[in-house]
Design a protein around this motif. Structure first.
Motif, PDB file in Angstrom:
ATOM      1  N   UNK A 173       0.826  -1.209   0.000  1.00 40.76           N
ATOM      2  CA  UNK A 173       0.000   0.000   0.000  1.00 40.76           C
ATOM      3  C   UNK A 173       0.864   1.265   0.000  1.00 40.76           C
ATOM      4  N   UNK A 174       1.933   1.239   0.777  1.00 37.17           N
ATOM      5  CA  UNK A 174       2.827   2.397   0.872  1.00 37.17           C
ATOM      6  C   UNK A 174       3.486   2.726  -0.463  1.00 37.17           C
ATOM      7  N   UNK A 175       3.769   1.681  -1.255  1.00 33.67           N
ATOM      8  CA  UNK A 175       4.520   1.877  -2.497  1.00 33.67           C
ATOM      9  C   UNK A 175       3.628   1.956  -3.737  1.00 33.67           C
ATOM     10  N   UNK A 176       2.355   1.721  -3.555  1.00 33.11           N
ATOM     11  CA  UNK A 176       1.425   1.685  -4.685  1.00 33.11           C
ATOM     12  C   UNK A 176       1.000   3.107  -5.075  1.00 33.11           C
ATOM     13  N   UNK A 177       0.917   3.339  -6.383  1.00 34.84           N
ATOM     14  CA  UNK A 177       0.405   4.605  -6.906  1.00 34.84           C
ATOM     15  C   UNK A 177      -0.058   4.380  -8.342  1.00 34.84           C
ATOM     16  N   UNK A 178      -0.989   5.175  -8.819  1.00 36.99           N
ATOM     17  CA  UNK A 178      -1.592   4.916 -10.137  1.00 36.99           C
ATOM     18  C   UNK A 178      -0.594   4.915 -11.286  1.00 36.99           C
ATOM     19  N   UNK A 213      -4.209  -0.083  -6.781  1.00 40.67           N
ATOM     20  CA  UNK A 213      -4.877   0.999  -7.501  1.00 40.67           C
ATOM     21  C   UNK A 213      -5.070   0.649  -8.976  1.00 40.67           C
ATOM     22  N   UNK A 214      -4.146  -0.126  -9.541  1.00 41.09           N
ATOM     23  CA  UNK A 214      -4.246  -0.571 -10.939  1.00 41.09           C
ATOM     24  C   UNK A 214      -4.180  -2.092 -10.961  1.00 41.09           C
ATOM     25  N   UNK A 215      -5.293  -2.722 -11.326  1.00 39.24           N
ATOM     26  CA  UNK A 215      -5.363  -4.185 -11.311  1.00 39.24           C
ATOM     27  C   UNK A 215      -4.540  -4.796 -12.438  1.00 39.24           C
TER      28      UNK A 215
END
Length: 322
Positions: free
Chosen positions: A145-150, A220-222
């Motif tokens: 979660x911390x490293x995820x971005x769109x 955020x992006x599957x």
């Protein structure tokens, strides 16, 4: 299978040649029979072994034993003779001692630095109590979660140094990157296939929950592009995670071939408190391709080349995908 058909040629030939007419004590003979019954009923490659000969030679190896403990070396030799790298025998004393916390744990590898357009998650080995496993799953999801971005172009899943342990928390941990799907199968000696999958924070075996975390994280992006990294220390449950990514779309593996124990073990307690950790199934991917051996990466690379090449491929695959 040639190695399995030999199933410990040295063990059988040597013990047969030196066997004498005397037999071990009745207690040892009963113990040998108990061991062989478990092996014959459950070993994944049982069809490759002549069990009558196997038992005769185990008795010959244990012929001087008067107590069960004196028969342990013969049992250990017999397990080696199976020709399987994953099965082990733990004498009762060691089983009791293993209840204590180990004095020293294997090392954990540090995370790799990656560019801002690349997601990175290391899936380390894990063993421990239910609380420790729950903390592991929560921690891995938090890192994702911390490293995820769109704007990420893809993810690196780093399995290097993952020597195994419990595969279910690992699958839950990496689940947001893997995605909801059937991930693989355990296939036993009867060719019975048991599916394992991930969905909504749960790792399932034939529909039964093996591990779960709540709340769980969703990317955020599957269906992202994924590069999987392995090395010779990637073993057992670590190899199960590598198999889970096999045949997944937009996925490629890099590094070195894995350890080669891509099998499932079951625990069998013997009458004296000893334990047989016996290989009872091989692992197969979502296409039902069986492993049980070392898993080669799609690209075999030197250690220093692995991460840079994985980053280049993710960017190339992302452009092709979009």
């Amino acid at each position: 299978m040639k190695r399995l058909r030999c199933f410990g040629l040295l063990f059988f030939v040597v013990t047969s040649c030196r066997a004498e007419s005397r037999l071990p004590s009745p207690a040892v003979r009963n113990y040998v029979e108990e061991v062989v019954c478990i092996l014959q009923a459950n070993f994944v490659h049982r069809a490759a072994i002549n069990w009558v000969v196997f038992q005769q030679n185990l008795l010959a190896e244990a012929r001087d034993a008067n107590t069960i403990e004196q028969a342990y070396p013969a049992v250990i030799s017999a397990i080696v003779a199976l020709g399987d790298k994953h099965s082990t025998f733990a004498p009762a004393r060691l089983v009791q001692e293993s209840k204590l916390p180990p004095a020293k744990q294997p090392p954990l590898y540090p995370d790799e630095p990656v560019p801002s357009d690349i997601g990175y998650i290391r899936i380390p080995w894990v063993v421990g109590s239910q609380q420790q496993l729950a903390e592991y799953m929560t921690r891995v999801h938090a890192h994702i979660q911390e490293r995820d971005k769109p704007e990420l172009k893809g993810w690196i899943v780093d399995l290097r140094g993952n020597i195994g342990g419990n595969m279910w928390p690992m699958l839950v941990g990496v689940g947001p990157v893997l995605g909801k799907d059937t991930l693989g199968y355990c296939i036993d000696a009867n060719n019975t296939k048991t599916a394992w999958r991930y969905e909504k924070g749960k790792a399932l075996l034939d529909g039964d929950i093996q591990a779960e975390t709540a709340p769980y994280y969703t990317l955020k992006s599957a269906n992202p592009v994924v590069a999987v990294l392995t090395d010779t220390l990637t073993a057992s449950s670590g190899e199960a995670v590598a198999i889970a990514f096999k045949a997944r779309k937009h996925t490629r593996s890099f590094g070195a071939a894995t350890c080669g124990v891509a099998t499932s073990r079951s625990r069998f307690y013997l009458s004296d408190g000893s334990v047989l950790l016996l290989t009872t199934a091989v692992l197969a991917d979502r296409r039902l391709v069986r492993y049980g051996h070392s898993i080669a990466p799609d690209e075999l690379l030197k250690p220093a080349e692995v991460v840079p090449r994985a980053i280049r491929w993710i960017r190339e695959e992302y452009r092709a995908k979009n």
